[in-house]
Design a protein around this motif. Structure first.
Motif, PDB file in Angstrom:
ATOM      1  N   PHE A 291     -19.136  -1.577 -14.547  1.00 33.33           N
ATOM      2  CA  PHE A 291     -18.916  -2.812 -15.439  1.00 33.33           C
ATOM      3  C   PHE A 291     -17.750  -2.914 -16.143  1.00 33.33           C
ATOM      4  CE2 PHE A 291     -23.729  -3.636 -14.332  1.00 33.33           C
ATOM      5  CZ  PHE A 291     -23.444  -5.097 -13.999  1.00 33.33           C
ATOM      6  N   VAL A 292     -17.527  -2.030 -16.787  1.00 31.22           N
ATOM      7  CA  VAL A 292     -16.231  -1.695 -17.728  1.00 31.22           C
ATOM      8  C   VAL A 292     -15.099  -2.001 -16.778  1.00 31.22           C
ATOM      9  CG1 VAL A 292     -14.866  -0.320 -19.320  1.00 31.22           C
ATOM     10  CG2 VAL A 292     -17.238  -0.209 -19.470  1.00 31.22           C
ATOM     11  N   ALA A 293     -14.997  -1.289 -15.659  1.00 32.28           N
ATOM     12  CA  ALA A 293     -13.947  -1.460 -14.752  1.00 32.28           C
ATOM     13  C   ALA A 293     -13.754  -3.079 -14.106  1.00 32.28           C
ATOM     14  CB  ALA A 293     -14.076  -0.574 -13.523  1.00 32.28           C
ATOM     15  N   TYR A 295     -14.343  -5.551 -15.939  1.00 27.60           N
ATOM     16  CA  TYR A 295     -13.838  -6.338 -16.966  1.00 27.60           C
ATOM     17  C   TYR A 295     -12.606  -5.894 -17.052  1.00 27.60           C
ATOM     18  CZ  TYR A 295     -13.210  -7.907 -21.767  1.00 27.60           C
ATOM     19  OH  TYR A 295     -12.719  -8.511 -22.817  1.00 27.60           O
ATOM     20  N   THR A 296     -12.014  -4.806 -16.971  1.00 30.39           N
ATOM     21  CA  THR A 296     -10.671  -4.291 -17.324  1.00 30.39           C
ATOM     22  C   THR A 296      -9.612  -4.296 -16.360  1.00 30.39           C
ATOM     23  OG1 THR A 296     -11.310  -2.039 -16.993  1.00 30.39           O
ATOM     24  CG2 THR A 296     -11.500  -2.706 -19.155  1.00 30.39           C
ATOM     25  N   VAL A 297     -10.067  -4.485 -14.890  1.00 28.19           N
ATOM     26  CA  VAL A 297      -9.184  -4.390 -13.864  1.00 28.19           C
ATOM     27  C   VAL A 297      -7.915  -5.205 -13.890  1.00 28.19           C
ATOM     28  CG1 VAL A 297     -10.405  -5.248 -12.262  1.00 28.19           C
ATOM     29  CG2 VAL A 297      -8.929  -3.623 -11.287  1.00 28.19           C
ATOM     30  N   GLU A 298      -8.481  -6.619 -14.095  1.00 27.37           N
ATOM     31  CA  GLU A 298      -7.509  -7.827 -14.142  1.00 27.37           C
ATOM     32  C   GLU A 298      -6.794  -7.662 -15.709  1.00 27.37           C
ATOM     33  OE1 GLU A 298      -6.838  -9.110 -11.560  1.00 27.37           O
ATOM     34  OE2 GLU A 298      -8.498  -9.016 -10.363  1.00 27.37           O
ATOM     35  N   ARG A 299      -7.371  -6.689 -16.633  1.00 31.66           N
ATOM     36  CA  ARG A 299      -6.719  -7.264 -17.967  1.00 31.66           C
ATOM     37  C   ARG A 299      -5.684  -5.879 -18.281  1.00 31.66           C
ATOM     38  NH1 ARG A 299     -11.530  -9.587 -18.119  1.00 31.66           N
ATOM     39  NH2 ARG A 299     -12.008 -11.218 -19.415  1.00 31.66           N
ATOM     40  N   TRP A 300      -6.121  -4.780 -18.049  1.00 27.90           N
ATOM     41  CA  TRP A 300      -5.298  -3.393 -18.185  1.00 27.90           C
ATOM     42  C   TRP A 300      -4.576  -3.331 -16.809  1.00 27.90           C
ATOM     43  CZ3 TRP A 300      -9.433   0.507 -20.685  1.00 27.90           C
ATOM     44  CH2 TRP A 300      -9.662  -0.053 -21.747  1.00 27.90           C
ATOM     45  N   GLY A 301      -4.959  -3.494 -15.708  1.00 30.50           N
ATOM     46  CA  GLY A 301      -4.157  -3.445 -14.639  1.00 30.50           C
ATOM     47  C   GLY A 301      -4.477  -2.128 -13.806  1.00 30.50           C
ATOM     48  N   ARG A 303      -2.485   0.292 -12.699  1.00 35.01           N
ATOM     49  CA  ARG A 303      -1.706   1.386 -12.969  1.00 35.01           C
ATOM     50  C   ARG A 303      -2.418   1.952 -14.124  1.00 35.01           C
ATOM     51  NH1 ARG A 303       3.453   4.085 -12.803  1.00 35.01           N
ATOM     52  NH2 ARG A 303       4.241   4.374 -14.865  1.00 35.01           N
ATOM     53  N   MET A 304      -2.680   1.540 -15.164  1.00 33.37           N
ATOM     54  CA  MET A 304      -3.052   2.062 -16.334  1.00 33.37           C
ATOM     55  C   MET A 304      -4.393   2.571 -16.172  1.00 33.37           C
ATOM     56  SD  MET A 304      -2.835   2.655 -19.557  1.00 33.37           S
ATOM     57  CE  MET A 304      -1.345   1.751 -19.936  1.00 33.37           C
ATOM     58  N   LEU A 305      -5.370   1.993 -15.347  1.00 28.99           N
ATOM     59  CA  LEU A 305      -6.426   2.881 -15.162  1.00 28.99           C
ATOM     60  C   LEU A 305      -6.532   3.865 -14.424  1.00 28.99           C
ATOM     61  CD1 LEU A 305      -8.857  -0.443 -14.553  1.00 28.99           C
ATOM     62  CD2 LEU A 305      -8.818   1.108 -16.706  1.00 28.99           C
ATOM     63  N   MET A 346     -14.798   3.807 -14.136  1.00 25.27           N
ATOM     64  CA  MET A 346     -14.330   2.848 -15.017  1.00 25.27           C
ATOM     65  C   MET A 346     -12.766   2.890 -14.379  1.00 25.27           C
ATOM     66  SD  MET A 346     -13.454   3.628 -18.774  1.00 25.27           S
ATOM     67  CE  MET A 346     -12.027   2.516 -19.123  1.00 25.27           C
ATOM     68  N   THR A 347     -12.415   4.144 -13.648  1.00 20.74           N
ATOM     69  CA  THR A 347     -10.974   4.189 -13.127  1.00 20.74           C
ATOM     70  C   THR A 347     -10.961   4.533 -11.826  1.00 20.74           C
ATOM     71  OG1 THR A 347     -11.062   6.499 -13.938  1.00 20.74           O
ATOM     72  CG2 THR A 347     -10.163   4.742 -15.647  1.00 20.74           C
TER      73      THR A 347
END
Length: 435
Positions: A291-293, A295-301, A303-305, A346-347
């Motif tokens: 779920f964290v992924a 939420y973050t995949v479109e925010r952090w991107g 590459r960062m993950l 999450m990554t």
């Protein structure tokens, strides 16, 4: 396309991920029991074979999925995967012969290989750019839900085991005679549901465009891609990137925790009953951090993950290996294992599939996705088969130090070569990455 309908068809396609996750992990809980039933408890090579047979099927399914999807369409291949899951679920638990058991596992593996290539690709092709990462991550969510379902089913079906019981006494228990069979049979219901629901999804618009020859604007023609096409000038660099991402998702080592939970938790000082409880704990962490992924995949991107995942696992595995070396037991070992699962969930777990579904041009997407999925399952085969042997020769600490070193190498590679793909259409990515 209405958003509600988009979620509907993506959820159906993602059921391939649910069955992928269940079929892939259920064997870990059944392992202590079918090994006694088939008389392979003292044979590391036969144990490795039983755990790897489905992975070999994955290789076959993955390497054929792309060409068949380009020829017949994405939808028929998803239906075929559902049929294979259903047959395998019934047959694996039915056989008393070790060879037939492995054949049934191979059939299920073919289904996994097809679904793992087609489900994320189909979702990417029907989703708009601004939510594509989130929608493809939905496939990973169903994978981890399938994993958790398998872990819970295994825990509920396994009856308490007397740690002092002899091998002869264990052979007569329900676990060994029937329990492991029901662990596999429980997959039949969701597999049959996926089979029925697969008839209600439309064909991918990208496939329909390819079929009608509408890709001329991208590649100067609608010629079909072959394996050789993947390594032509402008495609080669992208395909190599995809292959490395795919193989690393397996060689990072996290998946041995699911397939060899018995050895890992027993080495950490837990009995069989404690092992099942700890496995479910890792499954819950897997779901929560997926779920964290999302939420973050479109925010952090992306590459960062990928950088967070490879660096994080490097440190966690280095610590875990050191604790094994120091013979640390108990809860602290569970905490480290849960940290590794959470970091992966999450990554690297979801983002690998997001990147693979995005980076390839339309003309080669089917073949390239199949090739990279084949490489992923080749990595899974080598990982799964070699862990018992490596664990016996290097010990648990040495095995996790090796995985830590692999994660460090991947981090260095991703710093230099991993692109950012968030918020870009597939057409924009094609122009950017193929330049």
């Amino acid at each position: 396309m209405k958003t509600s309908f988009l979620y509907f068809i993506c959820c159906i396609s993602a059921m391939g991920g649910l069955l992928f996750g269940y079929d892939w992990v259920v064997i870990g809980g059944a392992k202590p029991f079918y090994e006694l039933f088939f008389g392979i408890a003292d044979s590391p090579s036969m144990q490795g074979l039983a755990m790897t047979t489905a992975n070999i099927g994955c290789l076959f399914g993955a390497c054929t999925a792309g060409a068949l999807a380009d020829r017949f369409g994405r939808k028929p291949l998803l239906t075929t995967a559902a049929m294979l899951f259903t047959v395998s679920a019934i047959a694996t638990g039915a056989f008393d012969d070790f060879t037939m058991f492995n054949i049934a596992r191979f059939i299920g593996g073919v289904g996994i290989g097809v679904a793992s290539a087609l489900s994320p690709m189909y979702i990417a092709e029907v989703s708009p750019a601004n939510i594509r990462g989130r929608m493809v991550s939905l496939n990973q969510m169903t994978i981890v839900l399938g994993i958790l379902a398998a872990q819970i089913v295994n825990m509920l079906l396994a009856q308490p085991v007397d740690a002092e019981a002899s091998s002869e006494a264990l052979m007569a228990t329900w676990n060994v005679q029937q329990g492991w069979r029901w662990m596999f049979w429980a997959e039949t219901l969701p597999a049959a549901l996926f089979l029925v629901m697969s008839f209600f999804i439309p064909e991918s618009p990208v496939y329909l465009a390819l079929k009608k020859g509408q890709t001329a604007q991208h590649d100067g023609g609608a010629a079909k891609a072959s394996l050789a096409t993947l390594f032509e000038g402008k495609y080669g660099r992208i395909v190599v990137l995809g292959l490395i991402i795919a193989v690393f998702q397996q060689w990072c080592g996290t998946n041995v925790i699911f397939n060899y939970a018995q050895e890992i938790f027993v080495s950490a000082g837990f009995n069989v009953d404690g092992m099942f409880i700890n496995i479910v704990i890792t499954g819950i962490a897997n779901v929560l951090f997926t779920f964290v992924a999302i939420y973050t995949v479109e925010r952090w991107g992306r590459r960062m993950l990928m950088l967070i995942g490879s660096c994080g696992l490097c440190v966690i595995y280095l610590t875990l290996g050191t604790f094994y070396y120091m013979e640390v037991k108990g809860v602290m070992m569970v905490v480290l294992v849960v940290m590794a699962i959470s970091c992966y969930a999450m990554t690297l777990g979801p983002v690998t599939w997001v990147l693979l579904s995005e980076i390839f041009p339309h003309r080669i997407r089917g073949v390239a996705m199949a090739t990279c999925t084949f490489a992923l399952w080749a990595g899974c085969c080598t990982l799964t088969y070699t862990f018992p042997i490596m664990n016996a020769s290097l010990g648990s600490y040495g095995s996790f130090w090796v995985y830590s070193a692999i994660c460090l190498c991947a981090f260095i590679y991703f710093v230099k070569y991993c692109p950012e793909t968030k918020g870009k259409s597939l057409e924009e990515l094609e122009k950017e990455l193929s330049a």
